[in-house]
Enzyme design. Structure first.
Site, PDB file in Angstrom:
ATOM      1  N   LYS A  21       0.832  -1.200   0.000  1.00  0.00           N
ATOM      2  CA  LYS A  21       0.000   0.000   0.000  1.00  0.00           C
ATOM      3  C   LYS A  21       0.869   1.254   0.000  1.00  0.00           C
ATOM      4  CE  LYS A  21      -3.671  -0.257   2.419  1.00  0.00           C
ATOM      5  NZ  LYS A  21      -4.600  -0.368   3.571  1.00  0.00           N
ATOM      6  N   ARG A  91      -3.533   3.080   8.619  1.00  0.00           N
ATOM      7  CA  ARG A  91      -3.839   1.827   7.918  1.00  0.00           C
ATOM      8  C   ARG A  91      -2.603   0.934   7.848  1.00  0.00           C
ATOM      9  NH1 ARG A  91      -8.519   2.534   4.428  1.00  0.00           N
ATOM     10  NH2 ARG A  91      -9.166   4.724   4.336  1.00  0.00           N
ATOM     11  N   GLY A 100      -8.282  -7.065   5.054  1.00  0.00           N
ATOM     12  CA  GLY A 100      -9.039  -7.149   6.286  1.00  0.00           C
ATOM     13  C   GLY A 100      -8.381  -7.899   7.419  1.00  0.00           C
ATOM     14  N   MET A 102      -5.507  -7.237   8.998  1.00  0.00           N
ATOM     15  CA  MET A 102      -4.906  -6.379  10.018  1.00  0.00           C
ATOM     16  C   MET A 102      -5.798  -5.157  10.228  1.00  0.00           C
ATOM     17  SD  MET A 102      -0.885  -6.829   9.128  1.00  0.00           S
ATOM     18  CE  MET A 102      -1.163  -6.537   7.388  1.00  0.00           C
ATOM     19  N   ARG A 335      -3.783  -1.382  -6.078  1.00  0.00           N
ATOM     20  CA  ARG A 335      -2.968  -2.599  -5.960  1.00  0.00           C
ATOM     21  C   ARG A 335      -3.408  -3.560  -7.052  1.00  0.00           C
ATOM     22  NH1 ARG A 335      -5.674  -4.501  -0.212  1.00  0.00           N
ATOM     23  NH2 ARG A 335      -7.823  -4.666  -0.944  1.00  0.00           N
ATOM     24  N   HIS A 453     -15.695  -7.842   2.460  1.00  0.00           N
ATOM     25  CA  HIS A 453     -14.658  -8.710   3.022  1.00  0.00           C
ATOM     26  C   HIS A 453     -14.878 -10.155   2.595  1.00  0.00           C
ATOM     27  CE1 HIS A 453     -13.138 -11.402   6.237  1.00  0.00           C
ATOM     28  NE2 HIS A 453     -12.075 -10.624   6.136  1.00  0.00           N
ATOM     29  N   ARG A 615       4.488 -49.458 -12.116  1.00  0.00           N
ATOM     30  CA  ARG A 615       5.051 -49.978 -10.880  1.00  0.00           C
ATOM     31  C   ARG A 615       4.425 -51.345 -10.564  1.00  0.00           C
ATOM     32  NH1 ARG A 615       4.052 -46.724  -5.418  1.00  0.00           N
ATOM     33  NH2 ARG A 615       2.007 -47.734  -5.592  1.00  0.00           N
ATOM     34  N   GLU A 744      13.003 -45.015  -2.478  1.00  0.00           N
ATOM     35  CA  GLU A 744      12.112 -44.654  -1.378  1.00  0.00           C
ATOM     36  C   GLU A 744      12.631 -45.139  -0.026  1.00  0.00           C
ATOM     37  OE1 GLU A 744       8.317 -46.526  -2.272  1.00  0.00           O
ATOM     38  OE2 GLU A 744       9.358 -47.991  -3.502  1.00  0.00           O
ATOM     39  N   SER A 763      13.002 -43.400 -10.086  1.00  0.00           N
ATOM     40  CA  SER A 763      11.961 -42.438  -9.722  1.00  0.00           C
ATOM     41  C   SER A 763      11.856 -42.411  -8.199  1.00  0.00           C
ATOM     42  CB  SER A 763      10.612 -42.823 -10.330  1.00  0.00           C
ATOM     43  OG  SER A 763       9.645 -41.835 -10.026  1.00  0.00           O
ATOM     44  N   GLY A 765      10.188 -42.132  -4.754  1.00  0.00           N
ATOM     45  CA  GLY A 765       8.898 -42.251  -4.089  1.00  0.00           C
ATOM     46  C   GLY A 765       8.969 -41.478  -2.790  1.00  0.00           C
ATOM     47  N   THR A 766       8.623 -40.200  -2.834  1.00  0.00           N
ATOM     48  CA  THR A 766       8.886 -39.323  -1.690  1.00  0.00           C
ATOM     49  C   THR A 766       7.989 -39.598  -0.486  1.00  0.00           C
ATOM     50  OG1 THR A 766       7.451 -37.655  -2.693  1.00  0.00           O
ATOM     51  CG2 THR A 766       9.825 -37.462  -3.090  1.00  0.00           C
ATOM     52  N   ASN A 767       6.857 -40.248  -0.700  1.00  0.00           N
ATOM     53  CA  ASN A 767       5.995 -40.534   0.452  1.00  0.00           C
ATOM     54  C   ASN A 767       6.699 -41.491   1.416  1.00  0.00           C
ATOM     55  OD1 ASN A 767       4.089 -38.992  -0.873  1.00  0.00           O
ATOM     56  ND2 ASN A 767       3.037 -40.749  -1.752  1.00  0.00           N
ATOM     57  N   CYS A 830       7.842 -39.351  -8.398  1.00  0.00           N
ATOM     58  CA  CYS A 830       6.423 -39.684  -8.569  1.00  0.00           C
ATOM     59  C   CYS A 830       5.658 -39.653  -7.250  1.00  0.00           C
ATOM     60  CB  CYS A 830       6.258 -41.047  -9.232  1.00  0.00           C
ATOM     61  SG  CYS A 830       7.013 -42.409  -8.329  1.00  0.00           S
ATOM     62  N   TYR A 850      12.168 -35.441 -14.770  1.00  0.00           N
ATOM     63  CA  TYR A 850      10.720 -35.321 -14.891  1.00  0.00           C
ATOM     64  C   TYR A 850      10.084 -35.452 -13.508  1.00  0.00           C
ATOM     65  CZ  TYR A 850      10.222 -40.408 -14.311  1.00  0.00           C
ATOM     66  OH  TYR A 850      10.246 -41.692 -13.813  1.00  0.00           O
TER      67      TYR A 850
END
Length: 869
Positions: A21, A91, A100, A102, A335, A453, A615, A744, A763, A765-767, A830, A850
């Site tokens: 602002k 303000r 809204g 703050m 803005r 708002h 897989r 993994e 690949s 397997g991040t889980n 993946c 990828y």
């Protein structure tokens, strides 16, 4: 160190220091636009105040006094003077817009003496006492924490007693009496009188705005929009101009294009004889800005000219707050306007077509998270025909949602935590409602307009919203809403169409929206710049077709276990699990092979020459067995076994920690026939489709899950290659194929160079990698992750965003080790984070080729990659 900067000294580039602002007010001042004079207290002052490190309040107060004196010289008014007093607004203004969240205080500088001076200057005692009561309410709420409803209740009581309907019917005597009531409330609650010294008011107000950076609603909003807590807020002190100065005055908010649809042209609202908070708070329902042309044609034409100038200057749709004081137009803020995803995409396309921005700039402007909002759900057309309309209002934010109604943010949050889909319905929302708004499927208000708002926040969150339903009477005390004689109670189901502004009784089924055209244009532009391929986690025909439509370069993860569900298939799977010897194992395996071939043929046909990574079976076998007594009895009868035999097998397969147990490659090492069957189905299907399609070159990629050592990989690869060669010999045809693995397990990352000698691709397997690195159960961590984040022990949920220091470091180690063995080998991701924009930036940095994610996350991933390229 300077804490205060005049509007005439700043620039739009100083957004970190001046906030959005303040930077824009400085820029508009440089452009010689009609901006009331003022100055900005910097974010550095806020942070120093909150941290109490090296903060010199005396230095800040001295700078503020110097700038007030400068304002006095320019305005020819005097702060705190009995004659012609200078009044200011206070303000907040952080770097990123937080509508809204703050605090704001208007009319600061009024007291028992200056209100008389304002009357003498303006000749309007009604206006002066209206301003004074507004200051008392805002100051009491923001600075002293007095519940603003205490003031509102007294106003409502007074209006009812005197048979007034609108605030504008109140006369000077009425406001004067109410000022006395408000001062009594102030004294009763705060145990001290309202401060009469304007400089004391100003100091307390500035400190209150600083503190509002850390109020609950602001923190919630920042988390929702990934805004850093370390930015702080600036405070803007500006000469008051008055929209409540009679019938030739007013206030409003307007966008240079429609923030809901993207349509070009002024879109906004205004209120006559009102101050700005009346519009954004939704206390009164405003008029469309087009009516300003009839009431004040010169002002309207000037506003059109200035809004066009600002849009061209900022090269983006602008959200402009303005005030008209006795026929003179002032701009209070501009803005980049918050908008729906649909509007964001369309505005970017328009600006490129108009030659205002480039394709590259357009791509940078699209927040990748908007993609999911773009495909807003819509109600089933056939079901809609029979739906009963409850009420209609303004279509403030598009989309469709059904849920049970609740009347307070607290109730909505509690119901959501219990698994309900909730819709928040209120007279008007306020910033305090943010926690209830966040969990709601839709938001409905009986008051307020398209720039209230509720509307602004809902559009920013991608939540559908209907505002200004004036026919709906909301009784939050009785927890009911009434329209046209029909009453709905808390917990009753309704359906909200934010695109048309219609509210229906009961629940209506809805389907995914269809803004494919604008999405495709932006996605195609992004793909021109993207440096990493984006593939899909998909195995059903519907998901594959959706993924291809959304820009997928192939399938990065087809989960074969998903193909074993369904009545026929699950029965054969259970027969295989119950097999007592190899002979009884082969019959169900052969039947499962035919099911698999049917699926793989469909996949390869749909994908044509695009890549497909499949897989092999990953979960433990117990997941396929019956759980209920009824299912166990049915399986026993169907397989000619006793219930006891079935229960015995279930007990045999029971594991204390199945996610770390007999699954993935471990299952194949003990029962290799399963993977051999799957690989045979893959290769035979690929050969058949290749023959049928003629020129098609299918290269199936076979992925082995949960490999932790080179020995496992070598042992399984040898058996699978032998199976494939037998098929080639039998079919007298050879096709290319690849055998790779998922990374993994932490040990696999640390020994990746050895596994790379036996793998054709990788690949992540991040889980599972995250589970095994943290020791967090993905399914159970929801019970404590929130507490960790609240106590700042975790910045992010590591299952949603890659933990760069831990999990990410293991990934980087693995990539570097693999590249040493083979610089050209393909490495992908993946896991769930493959579609997370924050994680994608890190993945690009460590050099993956990828990423693969669920179909509807593909365009967001493509956009993120293009933005980082």
């Amino acid at each position: 160190m300077r804490y205060v900067i005049d509007f005439s000294e700043g620039s739009k580039e100083q957004v970190d220091l001046l906030g959005g602002k303040g930077a824009n007010l400085a820029e508009m001042t440089k452009l010689a636009l009609p901006v009331p004079t003022g100055f900005t207290i910097t974010t550095r002052a806020c942070l120093d105040y909150l941290q109490k490190k090296e903060f010199d309040s005396n230095e800040l107060n001295m700078e503020i006094r110097q700038h007030i004196e400068s304002m006095e010289r320019r305005t020819k008014k005097k702060f705190g003077a009995a004659a012609d007093p200078l009044l200011v607004s206070v303000r907040s203004g952080s770097k990123f817009s937080m509508p809204g969240m703050m605090d704001t205080i208007l009319n600061l500088g009024l007291n028992d003496e200056t209100v008389i001076g304002l009357i003498q200057k303006t000749g309007d005692s009604r206006f002066a006492y209206d301003c004074y009561r507004r200051l008392l309410q805002m100051f009491g709420d923001v600075v002293c924490g007095i519940d603003k409803n205490r003031f509102e209740e007294q106003l409502d009581f007074y209006k009812s007693k005197n048979k007034y309907v609108l605030d504008t019917e109140m006369q000077a005597e009425d406001w004067q009496k109410l000022v006395a009531v408000y001062k009594d409330i102030f004294l009763e609650v705060s145990h001290q009188p309202f401060p009469q010294d304007p400089y004391e008011q100003l100091t307390l107000a500035v400190e209150a705005v600083f503190r509002s950076w850390n109020n609950r609603r602001a923190i919630t909003y920042r988390r929702l929009h990934n805004i850093s807590d370390s930015l702080g807020t600036a405070v803007n002190i500006q000469e008051m101009v008055f929209g409540n100065f009679g019938s030739k005055s007013g206030t409003g908010v307007a966008f240079t294009r429609n923030p809901a649809t993207g349509e070009k042209g002024i879109f906004g609202e205004f209120l006559l004889n009102a101050q700005g908070e009346d519009v954004v708070a939704g206390i009164r329902t405003p008029q469309p800005i087009s009516e300003l042309e009839l009431l004040m044609p010169k002002v309207y034409q000037e506003f059109l000219k200035l809004s066009g100038l600002l849009e061209n200057h900022y090269k983006d749709m602008q959200d402009i707050e303005f005030t008209i004081e006795n026929g003179k137009l002032y701009l209070l803020q501009t803005r980049n306007g918050k908008r729906t995803a649909k509007s964001a995409f369309k505005v970017c396309i328009q600006l490129v077509e108009e030659g205002i921005i480039s394709k590259k700039e357009a791509i940078q402007r699209i927040n990748p998270t908007m993609v999911t909002q773009l495909l807003h759900p819509v109600f089933e057309p056939e079901c809609l025909k029979e739906a009963a309309i409850f009420a209609k209002g303004l279509p403030a934010s598009p989309g469709a949602a059904s849920g049970n109604i609740y009347f307070t943010a607290e109730q909505a949050k509690k119901a959501s935590e219990q698994g309900e889909k909730v819709i928040l319905i209120r007279q008007e929302t306020s910033p305090e409602d943010i926690e209830g708004m966040v969990v709601s499927e839709a938001i409905v208000t009986s008051r307020g307009g398209m720039t209230s708002h509720a509307a602004v926040v809902a559009r920013g969150m991608g939540v559908c919203c209907v505002a200004g339903c004036e026919e709906v009477y909301v009784d939050e005390f009785l927890e009911q809403a009434t329209a046209d004689g029909v009453t709905l109670h808390q917990g009753d189901p309704i359906s909200v169409d934010g695109t048309t502004g219609t509210i229906y009784k009961g629940s209506i089924p809805y389907v995914q929206g269809d803004e494919w055209q604008v999405l495709e244009i932006i996605t195609d532009w992004a793909k021109e710049a993207a440096s990493i391929d984006v593939k899909a986690n998909a195995e059903t025909p519907a998901d594959i077709e959706t993924a291809l439509k959304l820009g997928a370069e192939g399938i990065g993860l087809a989960r074969t276990e998903h193909m074993f569900f369904g009545e026929e298939r699950i029965f054969e799977m259970r027969k295989m699990i119950l097999a007592e010897n190899e002979e009884s194992l082969m019959a169900p395996l052969n039947q499962l092979k035919e099911f698999q071939k049917e699926d793989f043929r469909t996949m390869f046909t749909l994908l044509k020459n695009k890549s497909c990574t499949i897989r092999l079976l990953d979960p433990p076998l117990h997941e396929f067995l019956p759980q209920t007594e009824e299912e166990i009895i049915h399986l026993a009868n169907a397989t000619k076994r006793t219930k006891e035999q079935i229960n015995h097998r279930i007990a045999e397969l029971h594991e204390q920690n199945p996610m770390l147990g007999h699954r993935g490659c471990r299952l194949a090492i003990t029962t290799p026939q399963i993977y051999e069957m799957q690989v045979a189905a893959i290769i035979e299907s690929a050969i058949e489709v290749s023959q049928h399609e003629g020129n098609s070159t299918i290269v199936p990629e076979i992925m082995i899950p949960l490999i932790g050592s080179q020995e496992e990989m070598l042992w399984l690869r040898e058996r699978l290659v032998r199976t494939i060669q037998e098929i080639f010999d039998e079919k007298e045809q050879v096709i290319p194929y690849k055998i790779g693995t998922m990374l993994e397990i932490p040990r696999a990352c640390l020994t990746a160079e050895k596994i790379a000698e036996a793998a054709d691709f990788f690949s992540f397997g991040t889980n599972d990698l995250t589970q095994l690195t943290y020791g967090f159960s993905r399914d159970d961590s929801v019970k404590f992750i929130g507490a960790y984040q609240d106590k700042q022990l975790l910045k992010n949920d590591p299952f949603q965003h890659i933990d760069e220091e831990g999990v990410g470091m293991l990934m980087k180690i693995a990539v570097d080790k693999i590249r040493e063995v083979d610089p050209t080998i393909k490495i992908g991701v993946c896991g769930e984070v493959g579609g997370d924009p924050q994680s994608i930036r890190f993945l690009k940095k460590i050099g993956v080729d990828y990423i693969s994610c669920s179909p509807y996350r593909i365009p967001a991933a493509i956009l993120t990659i293009a933005q980082e390229s």
